[in-house]
Write a protein that holds these residues in place. Structure first.
Motif, PDB file in Angstrom:
ATOM      1  N   ALA A  77      43.253  35.821  36.754  1.00 30.58           N
ATOM      2  CA  ALA A  77      42.196  37.651  36.766  1.00 30.58           C
ATOM      3  C   ALA A  77      41.492  37.884  35.919  1.00 30.58           C
ATOM      4  O   ALA A  77      40.503  39.221  35.839  1.00 30.58           O
ATOM      5  CB  ALA A  77      43.895  38.183  37.039  1.00 30.58           C
ATOM      6  N   ASP A  78      41.426  37.005  34.902  1.00 31.95           N
ATOM      7  CA  ASP A  78      40.445  37.976  33.010  1.00 31.95           C
ATOM      8  C   ASP A  78      39.379  37.487  33.293  1.00 31.95           C
ATOM      9  O   ASP A  78      38.452  37.279  31.720  1.00 31.95           O
ATOM     10  CB  ASP A  78      42.123  38.109  31.983  1.00 31.95           C
ATOM     11  CG  ASP A  78      42.507  39.473  32.083  1.00 31.95           C
ATOM     12  OD1 ASP A  78      42.100  40.412  32.797  1.00 31.95           O
ATOM     13  OD2 ASP A  78      43.657  39.408  31.398  1.00 31.95           O
ATOM     14  N   GLY A 104      38.613  47.110  26.244  1.00 29.06           N
ATOM     15  CA  GLY A 104      38.183  46.237  26.932  1.00 29.06           C
ATOM     16  C   GLY A 104      37.796  45.676  27.607  1.00 29.06           C
ATOM     17  O   GLY A 104      37.957  45.021  28.815  1.00 29.06           O
ATOM     18  N   LEU A 105      37.248  47.385  28.218  1.00 30.56           N
ATOM     19  CA  LEU A 105      36.699  47.354  29.867  1.00 30.56           C
ATOM     20  C   LEU A 105      35.499  46.711  29.611  1.00 30.56           C
ATOM     21  O   LEU A 105      34.431  47.439  28.912  1.00 30.56           O
ATOM     22  CB  LEU A 105      36.952  48.677  30.042  1.00 30.56           C
ATOM     23  CG  LEU A 105      38.228  49.742  30.314  1.00 30.56           C
ATOM     24  CD1 LEU A 105      38.390  50.672  30.178  1.00 30.56           C
ATOM     25  CD2 LEU A 105      38.602  49.158  31.197  1.00 30.56           C
ATOM     26  N   CYS A 106      35.116  46.668  31.275  1.00 31.87           N
ATOM     27  CA  CYS A 106      33.559  47.178  31.440  1.00 31.87           C
ATOM     28  C   CYS A 106      33.357  47.345  32.867  1.00 31.87           C
ATOM     29  O   CYS A 106      34.673  47.087  33.752  1.00 31.87           O
ATOM     30  CB  CYS A 106      33.116  44.997  31.628  1.00 31.87           C
ATOM     31  SG  CYS A 106      32.815  44.743  29.913  1.00 31.87           S
ATOM     32  N   GLU A 107      32.708  47.436  33.404  1.00 34.01           N
ATOM     33  CA  GLU A 107      32.062  47.961  35.061  1.00 34.01           C
ATOM     34  C   GLU A 107      32.265  46.874  35.712  1.00 34.01           C
ATOM     35  O   GLU A 107      31.600  46.026  35.223  1.00 34.01           O
ATOM     36  CB  GLU A 107      30.448  48.832  34.463  1.00 34.01           C
ATOM     37  CG  GLU A 107      30.502  50.615  34.242  1.00 34.01           C
ATOM     38  CD  GLU A 107      29.262  51.368  34.628  1.00 34.01           C
ATOM     39  OE1 GLU A 107      28.375  50.321  35.349  1.00 34.01           O
ATOM     40  OE2 GLU A 107      29.358  52.539  33.736  1.00 34.01           O
ATOM     41  N   GLY A 108      32.784  47.237  36.766  1.00 35.83           N
ATOM     42  CA  GLY A 108      33.287  46.154  37.550  1.00 35.83           C
ATOM     43  C   GLY A 108      34.751  45.564  37.280  1.00 35.83           C
ATOM     44  O   GLY A 108      34.742  44.955  38.440  1.00 35.83           O
ATOM     45  N   ASP A 109      35.018  46.004  36.407  1.00 38.47           N
ATOM     46  CA  ASP A 109      36.503  45.512  36.182  1.00 38.47           C
ATOM     47  C   ASP A 109      37.281  45.356  37.306  1.00 38.47           C
ATOM     48  O   ASP A 109      37.640  47.380  37.925  1.00 38.47           O
ATOM     49  CB  ASP A 109      36.990  45.887  34.932  1.00 38.47           C
ATOM     50  CG  ASP A 109      36.640  44.605  33.455  1.00 38.47           C
ATOM     51  OD1 ASP A 109      35.893  43.511  33.841  1.00 38.47           O
ATOM     52  OD2 ASP A 109      36.813  45.082  32.926  1.00 38.47           O
ATOM     53  N   THR A 110      38.456  44.744  37.501  1.00 39.30           N
ATOM     54  CA  THR A 110      39.692  45.016  38.272  1.00 39.30           C
ATOM     55  C   THR A 110      40.675  45.675  37.696  1.00 39.30           C
ATOM     56  O   THR A 110      40.762  44.317  36.571  1.00 39.30           O
ATOM     57  CB  THR A 110      39.727  44.131  39.540  1.00 39.30           C
ATOM     58  OG1 THR A 110      38.700  44.475  40.239  1.00 39.30           O
ATOM     59  CG2 THR A 110      41.605  44.826  40.442  1.00 39.30           C
ATOM     60  N   ILE A 133      43.518  29.558  30.926  1.00 41.28           N
ATOM     61  CA  ILE A 133      45.160  29.477  31.007  1.00 41.28           C
ATOM     62  C   ILE A 133      46.397  29.445  31.608  1.00 41.28           C
ATOM     63  O   ILE A 133      47.470  28.844  31.886  1.00 41.28           O
ATOM     64  CB  ILE A 133      45.905  29.542  29.612  1.00 41.28           C
ATOM     65  CG1 ILE A 133      45.969  31.407  29.095  1.00 41.28           C
ATOM     66  CG2 ILE A 133      45.225  29.510  27.769  1.00 41.28           C
ATOM     67  CD1 ILE A 133      46.579  32.415  28.073  1.00 41.28           C
ATOM     68  N   GLY A 134      45.875  29.643  33.543  1.00 42.96           N
ATOM     69  CA  GLY A 134      46.755  30.297  33.746  1.00 42.96           C
ATOM     70  C   GLY A 134      46.845  31.804  35.024  1.00 42.96           C
ATOM     71  O   GLY A 134      45.783  31.851  34.603  1.00 42.96           O
ATOM     72  N   ALA A 135      47.203  31.290  35.926  1.00 41.18           N
ATOM     73  CA  ALA A 135      46.991  32.463  37.382  1.00 41.18           C
ATOM     74  C   ALA A 135      47.674  34.160  36.531  1.00 41.18           C
ATOM     75  O   ALA A 135      47.509  33.719  35.630  1.00 41.18           O
ATOM     76  CB  ALA A 135      48.176  31.572  37.742  1.00 41.18           C
ATOM     77  N   ALA A 136      47.222  35.136  37.508  1.00 42.54           N
ATOM     78  CA  ALA A 136      47.532  36.580  36.818  1.00 42.54           C
ATOM     79  C   ALA A 136      49.077  36.761  35.994  1.00 42.54           C
ATOM     80  O   ALA A 136      48.312  36.880  34.966  1.00 42.54           O
ATOM     81  CB  ALA A 136      46.793  37.146  37.404  1.00 42.54           C
TER      82      ALA A 136
END
Length: 627
Positions: free
Chosen positions: A37-38, A371-377, A53-56
């Motif tokens: 997710a990241d 830790g934000l960016c535009e377009g992040d979910t 390192i793996g799933a969300a």
């Protein structure tokens, strides 16, 4: 040989970014780890190297010790910084790092193990002569024992997860008949969050202040404290606003609390950054609450009043260096206040919110850790905190004024946040006067209404919809005229209410991100994001309903229970055909590390249950129907 050269940060979000800034400035290489997710997250972009390192879900990624150690091996990292949360206070992780010949940037395994247990740490503090609250911290955890001990302590009392913090696994119980219900929920939440369902009971101090002391110890036997922080402004036992120094602190009280914190640290030969948390009553008596064996979320306010970089101190100590200052060298200058920016809806009991970051513009002039960016979910898997806004001033009032402006000027569009509440807290007379306790939000903000749309916002929204529509006959806006003397009308939906807006065209210019307009002779500039019929303004989302739309689905009041957010079903309490009463607990939804009970909106019979325990659900998904 140097102690270490490359640091893997076993965390995500704003703290992973914060640690990397200092580590890279000191010449260290950094490694990020990330879940699926990241993959595009800011902490990943900042790092020299990054490993998936793996799933969300956290159990498959950020709590996956073998995967993190393997990432360190593959990248050649020789040190690990755990940040806070996740594995930061997990003794098994610290032990595994050292067994893999990795420098763990934190205290000893023994200190983490002892202080990570509220039960064992309280016993140790009693032995060390640190003032403690009356309670039960025994090993017997059966319901009968807890009921008996609760009667001995008396009500109200607090149930606390022995292994954790952050308000998870914590419940305030006012009456004995509610004890076992809260015990069950606290156990479940503690097990899910910390892997341990062990609980302690404590006498509840009603409306104390929450004051903590920042400790630092090195491997050369030096231990100092860096003043205190007041963290009393909380909701659901989680901090919202923190400041340093504490507004009611005196030199004598600071020295007494500092001495008690040093006794706590010496009891475990503490090394690294740690925080001893106390509850302070109105008579100046203080009691040990817990010790966090890690960096704190609120560490920036201490940095701003001491002039020290606490992450740099952590790295120096982990490299075997002595503390660069003594207790006599510690000076506190000015005042600092921090506000936590959460993706949550205070009007819905602080329910976490998910969505896409459509606009992110941090306010200038203050420190903002994020830790934000535009377009992040923003999804349901991690903590709701997105960042921290921190201001420093020569006086408390200067810091408060700067922080208020920064909170109001920071733009996060696309997801509901607590920004309006933060501004309301910072302008409340009680906060301005420094007269508050941990019960401040519950007392003064027990009912938090949704922000209504102002006439100005409605007029601006109508003008923006018109401005961005195709001319001369914009879809859904037929009959509008590009003529200031000709009024036009549209229907805008805000918080499930329709507003008919009739206005003349506003003088308006836009660059696609900001609108500049004149209304009632006053020129203003405002951030916005428009996507089709959906418009986001600061603190408000509007939908163009000028065209007729289908009736929305029934809500809980008509028998349909929908998910209030993305999350996972952790408990299903009813079956199809069962009769239920309004307010009865039906399901428990887990999202952003907290459990949320979902109750019946009407009396009736369960027509169908569409989910089962363990299911991942989306916001507004139908979960259950009652007829």
């Amino acid at each position: 040989m140097p102690a270490f050269n490359k640091i893997l940060i076993a965390n995500r979000g704003e703290i992973a970014c914060r640690i990397q800034r200092t580590a890279q400035a000191l010449g260290y290489r950094t490694v990020a780890v990330y879940s699926e997710a990241d993959s595009q997250a800011l902490h990943v972009q900042m790092a020299d190297e990054a490993v998936n390192i793996g799933a969300a879900p956290v159990q498959q990624s950020y709590l996956n010790i073998p995967a993190i150690l393997d990432a360190a091996r593959r990248t050649g990292a020789d040190a690990i910084h755990p940040g806070y949360g996740f594995l930061s206070e997990n003794p098994d992780f610290a032990r595994a790092c050292r067994q893999a010949n990795l420098t763990f940037i934190g205290p000893s395994v023994e200190a983490i193990e002892l202080m990570g247990s509220k039960r064992l740490s309280k016993l140790a503090m009693l032995d060390a002569g640190v003032p403690c609250i009356a309670g039960y911290q025994g090993s017997a955890q059966d319901d009968t024992t807890l009921q008996r001990e609760a009667e001995r302590i008396g009500y109200p009392l607090m149930i606390k997860a022995s292994a954790g913090g952050g308000g998870r696994g914590m419940r305030l119980v006012h009456q004995r008949e509610h004890l076992l219900e809260h015990v069950r929920t606290a156990r479940s939440e503690a097990q899910n969050a910390f892997g341990s369902d062990e609980l302690i009971l404590e006498q509840a101090l009603i409306e104390p202040r929450h004051v903590e002391i920042q400790l630092f110890g090195d491997t050369h036997g030096h231990l100092i404290y860096l003043g205190e922080r007041d963290c009393s402004i909380q909701r659901r036992h989680q901090k919202v606003i923190e400041e340093a120094p504490c507004p009611v602190m005196t030199p004598e009280l600071r020295q007494a609390m500092g001495a008690a914190a040093l006794r706590a640290g010496r009891a475990v030969t503490y090394v690294g950054a740690g925080t001893v948390e106390f509850l302070l009553d109105r008579n100046g008596r203080f009691y040990f609450l817990e010790m966090n064996t890690r960096l704190q979320v609120e560490h920036p306010v201490t940095e701003l009043i001491t002039g020290l970089d606490l992450v740099q101190l952590q790295l120096q100590i982990a490299a075997g260096q002595a503390l660069p200052l003594t207790q006599e060298d510690v000076t506190l200058t000015g005042h600092a206040i921090e506000a936590r920016l959460y993706a949550e809806d205070p009007a819905q009991g602080f329910l976490p919110q998910t969505g896409e970051v459509l606009r992110w513009e941090p306010a200038p002039g203050v420190r903002i850790d994020h830790g934000l960016c535009e377009g992040d979910t923003i999804g349901p898997f991690y903590d709701a905190m997105q960042g921290k806004i921190i201001a420093h001033g020569a006086t408390r009032e200067e810091a408060r004024r700067k922080l208020l402006r920064a909170v109001q000027d920071t733009q996060l569009l696309g997801v509901t946040t607590n920004q309006r509440l933060l501004a309301d807290l910072l302008t409340h007379p009680g906060f301005i006067g420094g007269d508050f306790t941990t019960g401040f939000i519950a007392e003064h903000f027990s009912v938090i209404a949704r922000q209504p749309a102002t006439d100005e916002q409605l007029a601006l929204a109508a003008a923006l919809f018109y401005h961005h529509s195709a001319r001369p006959h914009p879809p859904g806006l037929a009959g509008w005229r590009n003529n200031a003397s000709t009024p036009w009308t549209c229907r805008l939906e805000v918080n499930d209410q329709i507003h008919s807006v009739t206005a003349a065209a506003l003088p308006l210019t836009t660059d696609g991100r900001h609108a500049t307009f004149v209304l009632n002779g006053i020129r203003r500039r405002i951030a916005y994001h428009l996507d089709g019929d959906r418009l986001w303004l600061p603190g408000l989302a509007l939908t163009n309903r000028t065209q007729p739309v289908a009736n929305p689905q029934a809500d809980a009041g008509s028998g349909t229970l929908k998910a209030p957010m993305d999350g996972a079903i952790v408990d299903v309490r009813v079956n199809a055909g069962e009769r239920v009463s309004k307010g009865q607990l039906l399901l428990v939804l887990e999202a952003m590390k907290m459990e949320h009970p979902l109750t019946a909106g009407i009396d009736g019979i369960v027509k169908g249950v569409q989910v089962a325990t363990g299911d991942q659900v989306r916001n507004r998904q139908v979960l259950l129907e009652i007829e």
